[in-house]
Design a protein around this motif. Structure first.
Motif, mmCIF file in Angstrom:
data_model
loop_
_atom_site.group_PDB
_atom_site.id
_atom_site.type_symbol
_atom_site.label_atom_id
_atom_site.label_comp_id
_atom_site.label_asym_id
_atom_site.label_seq_id
_atom_site.Cartn_x
_atom_site.Cartn_y
_atom_site.Cartn_z
ATOM 1 N N THR A 34 0.807 -1.214 0.000
ATOM 2 C CA THR A 34 0.000 0.000 0.000
ATOM 3 C C THR A 34 0.844 1.269 0.000
ATOM 4 O O THR A 34 0.408 2.305 -0.517
ATOM 5 C CB THR A 34 -0.947 -0.001 1.220
ATOM 6 O OG1 THR A 34 -1.817 1.132 1.132
ATOM 7 C CG2 THR A 34 -0.162 0.057 2.521
ATOM 8 N N GLU A 35 2.064 1.212 0.550
ATOM 9 C CA GLU A 35 2.931 2.400 0.562
ATOM 10 C C GLU A 35 3.281 2.833 -0.865
ATOM 11 O O GLU A 35 3.308 4.031 -1.167
ATOM 12 C CB GLU A 35 4.205 2.121 1.350
ATOM 13 C CG GLU A 35 4.009 1.919 2.848
ATOM 14 C CD GLU A 35 3.503 0.542 3.185
ATOM 15 O OE1 GLU A 35 3.093 0.322 4.350
ATOM 16 O OE2 GLU A 35 3.513 -0.329 2.283
ATOM 17 N N PHE A 36 3.527 1.860 -1.722
ATOM 18 C CA PHE A 36 3.866 2.181 -3.117
ATOM 19 C C PHE A 36 2.663 2.791 -3.828
ATOM 20 O O PHE A 36 2.813 3.733 -4.628
ATOM 21 C CB PHE A 36 4.329 0.915 -3.843
ATOM 22 C CG PHE A 36 4.806 1.161 -5.251
ATOM 23 C CD1 PHE A 36 6.122 1.512 -5.481
ATOM 24 C CD2 PHE A 36 3.935 1.058 -6.324
ATOM 25 C CE1 PHE A 36 6.559 1.748 -6.775
ATOM 26 C CE2 PHE A 36 4.368 1.290 -7.611
ATOM 27 C CZ PHE A 36 5.688 1.636 -7.835
ATOM 28 N N ILE A 37 1.471 2.290 -3.534
ATOM 29 C CA ILE A 37 0.261 2.816 -4.171
ATOM 30 C C ILE A 37 0.000 4.251 -3.726
ATOM 31 O O ILE A 37 -0.437 5.094 -4.522
ATOM 32 C CB ILE A 37 -0.939 1.915 -3.849
ATOM 33 C CG1 ILE A 37 -0.679 0.486 -4.347
ATOM 34 C CG2 ILE A 37 -2.207 2.462 -4.474
ATOM 35 C CD1 ILE A 37 -0.428 0.385 -5.830
ATOM 36 N N GLN A 38 0.281 4.547 -2.450
ATOM 37 C CA GLN A 38 0.105 5.918 -1.971
ATOM 38 C C GLN A 38 1.064 6.875 -2.673
ATOM 39 O O GLN A 38 0.705 8.015 -2.983
ATOM 40 C CB GLN A 38 0.306 5.965 -0.451
ATOM 41 C CG GLN A 38 -0.777 5.252 0.340
ATOM 42 C CD GLN A 38 -2.148 5.853 0.130
ATOM 43 O OE1 GLN A 38 -2.291 7.056 -0.061
ATOM 44 N NE2 GLN A 38 -3.180 5.015 0.163
ATOM 45 N N ILE A 39 2.289 6.404 -2.934
ATOM 46 C CA ILE A 39 3.241 7.235 -3.678
ATOM 47 C C ILE A 39 2.726 7.482 -5.088
ATOM 48 O O ILE A 39 2.794 8.601 -5.615
ATOM 49 C CB ILE A 39 4.630 6.555 -3.708
ATOM 50 C CG1 ILE A 39 5.209 6.496 -2.298
ATOM 51 C CG2 ILE A 39 5.572 7.303 -4.651
ATOM 52 C CD1 ILE A 39 6.523 5.729 -2.216
ATOM 53 N N TYR A 40 2.193 6.438 -5.717
ATOM 54 C CA TYR A 40 1.615 6.614 -7.062
ATOM 55 C C TYR A 40 0.453 7.608 -7.023
ATOM 56 O O TYR A 40 0.285 8.413 -7.954
ATOM 57 C CB TYR A 40 1.138 5.274 -7.607
ATOM 58 C CG TYR A 40 0.315 5.417 -8.867
ATOM 59 C CD1 TYR A 40 0.919 5.693 -10.092
ATOM 60 C CD2 TYR A 40 -1.078 5.298 -8.829
ATOM 61 C CE1 TYR A 40 0.160 5.849 -11.239
ATOM 62 C CE2 TYR A 40 -1.834 5.449 -9.985
ATOM 63 C CZ TYR A 40 -1.213 5.721 -11.185
ATOM 64 O OH TYR A 40 -1.965 5.875 -12.321
ATOM 65 N N GLY A 41 -0.349 7.565 -5.957
ATOM 66 C CA GLY A 41 -1.451 8.505 -5.835
ATOM 67 C C GLY A 41 -0.985 9.951 -5.825
ATOM 68 O O GLY A 41 -1.637 10.830 -6.407
ATOM 69 N N GLU A 42 0.155 10.206 -5.178
ATOM 70 C CA GLU A 42 0.703 11.564 -5.178
ATOM 71 C C GLU A 42 1.236 11.951 -6.559
ATOM 72 O O GLU A 42 1.027 13.077 -7.021
ATOM 73 C CB GLU A 42 1.822 11.678 -4.135
ATOM 74 C CG GLU A 42 1.351 11.443 -2.702
ATOM 75 C CD GLU A 42 0.290 12.431 -2.271
ATOM 76 O OE1 GLU A 42 0.373 13.608 -2.685
ATOM 77 O OE2 GLU A 42 -0.631 12.029 -1.530
ATOM 78 N N VAL A 43 1.898 11.014 -7.220
ATOM 79 C CA VAL A 43 2.415 11.285 -8.562
ATOM 80 C C VAL A 43 1.265 11.493 -9.545
ATOM 81 O O VAL A 43 1.365 12.296 -10.484
ATOM 82 C CB VAL A 43 3.329 10.133 -9.025
ATOM 83 C CG1 VAL A 43 3.797 10.342 -10.458
ATOM 84 C CG2 VAL A 43 4.529 9.994 -8.093
ATOM 85 N N ALA A 44 0.158 10.772 -9.319
ATOM 86 C CA ALA A 44 -0.989 10.875 -10.222
ATOM 87 C C ALA A 44 -1.578 12.277 -10.228
ATOM 88 O O ALA A 44 -2.185 12.689 -11.230
ATOM 89 C CB ALA A 44 -2.056 9.852 -9.835
#
Length: 398
Positions: free
Chosen positions: A136-146
């Motif tokens: 989930t930590e990686f997905i949260q980072i992607y959410g910020e990049v998105a």
């Protein structure tokens, strides 16, 4: 006997034709038809993300088998949307890297872009599943990049719309069509301004019924000021860009203002909504479906408009074996569009819970649209003023 041989020959020709068509679809299909296949994949990804958000808890119980889902709870709601979006983004980025700078038809990269659908569908399935294995930590980072990627998509779409409006105005003022289109231009420009003014009046009535609705009054009034500013600059003698372009840009700006106010969350006294606004009705479902289709259509139409981003305009006629549109740019737009639809489905906030059958609702969504409106006006004014500034600099240097 001859009739039998004739029928047999016809069957062979039909089978040969069908097999040739299947071979073409598998290996080297038409690049114009390929666009619709990519748009269909994008639409399915949108629907998967919506299903993960609204119906994930009932339909995705098997998610507990994925290690990255932490028993299933990390693959639902907003995070489920981000995971589907990441898979879609990976697929189109792979297509972007493998088709960028393709210039000629019937070469390897053109064949890959336009055909081999069985391989690409398998690739899309794999890329969709991979994000559900990630923590989930990686997905949260992607959410910020998105957030950034969605902003890039909005900027590309904005430039594409302004370029189309400018091209339409230049076409109507060309020597070939100037005399025939004069009445049409005045009609469409007048209609555009009437619609703009009616839209602004209706927004005052619907969304600022009380003097205390200061924010909505500011949004609407500032939109009216921007419309006047675009018209004044366009009609300035040094610019002389006509009345059609500011009228069409006014429609776009008023539409963005309306969308921004509509994105405000329910519960305030400045937006007239029925008592059943918290419940899902047929109007909410229709609005949601239209919004999803609008995302796909906007991404599709923007993706094939790579010429508006060429700094040097090439007036030479394209060769017969040139690609009809920029493949790399097409896939890049869809990749950023994957980030954009994720932001719409989660209201630009991964910690914000969205009601079923809603899209792009929340104060963050409101301010994103307002900033996009202001940016649209700035880009349009710059496109009008930049040639004059550049000409004055060249005259001053000589």
């Amino acid at each position: 006997m001859e009739a039998g041989e004739s029928n047999s020959g016809n069957e062979r020709r039909i089978i040969s034709k069908d097999s040739s068509w299947c071979s073409q679809f598998r290996n080297a299909s038409n690049p114009w038809m390929a666009r619709y296949a990519y748009a269909l994949i994008f639409l399915v990804a949108n629907l998967l993300a919506w299903a993960a958000r609204d119906y994930g808890r009932g339909a995705l119980t098997e998610m507990k088998r994925f290690k990255g889902c932490n028993g299933g709870k990390d693959c639902l709601d907003a995070e489920g949307v981000l995971r589907v979006s990441l898979g879609c983004f990976i697929f189109y980025i792979i297509m972007f890297l493998s088709t960028a700078r393709t210039s000629k038809l019937n070469n390897l990269r053109d064949t890959w872009h336009s055909g081999w659908w069985s391989v690409k569908i398998a690739l899309w399935v794999v890329t969709t599943a991979i994000p559900f294995l990630l923590p989930t930590e990686f997905i949260q980072i992607y959410g910020e990049v998105a957030h950034f990627g969605a902003g890039v998509f909005l900027l590309i779409q904005l430039i594409s719309i302004i370029s189309f409006i400018t091209w339409l105005n230049e076409c109507s003022e060309s020597e070939k069509f100037a005399s025939r289109c004069r009445i049409h231009v005045m009609f469409f420009a007048t209609t555009a301004y009437v619609v703009c003014l009616m839209g602004i009046i209706l927004m005052y009535i619907w969304y600022s019924p009380k003097p205390s609705c200061l924010l909505n009054i500011f949004f609407i009034t500032w939109t009216l000021v921007l419309l006047q500013l675009m018209t004044s600059v366009s009609l300035h003698p040094k610019v002389d860009a006509g009345i059609l372009t500011p009228g069409l840009m006014g429609l776009y700006v008023v539409f963005l203002c309306w969308c921004a106010i509509r994105s405000e969350p329910a519960g305030g006294n400045c937006i007239r909504k029925s008592d059943s606004a918290t419940k899902t009705d047929w109007l909410s479902i229709i609005s949601f479906v239209v919004a999803i289709l609008a995302i796909v259509i906007a991404t599709f139409s923007t993706g094939i408009d790579s010429k508006c981003f060429q700094f040097r305009k090439d007036d030479t006629a394209p060769a017969e074996d040139d690609v009809p549109y920029g493949y790399g740019f097409f896939h890049f737009v869809f990749a950023t569009g994957a980030m954009y639809f994720a932001m719409l489905l989660i209201g630009w906030n991964s910690h914000h819970s969205m009601r079923k059958w809603t899209i792009d609702v929340g104060w963050t969504s409101t301010w994103v649209k307002i900033v996009n409106e202001w940016l649209a006006v700035c880009v349009y004014l710059w496109m009008l003023i930049a040639p004059i500034i550049w000409k004055n600099r060249q005259t001053g240097s000589t």
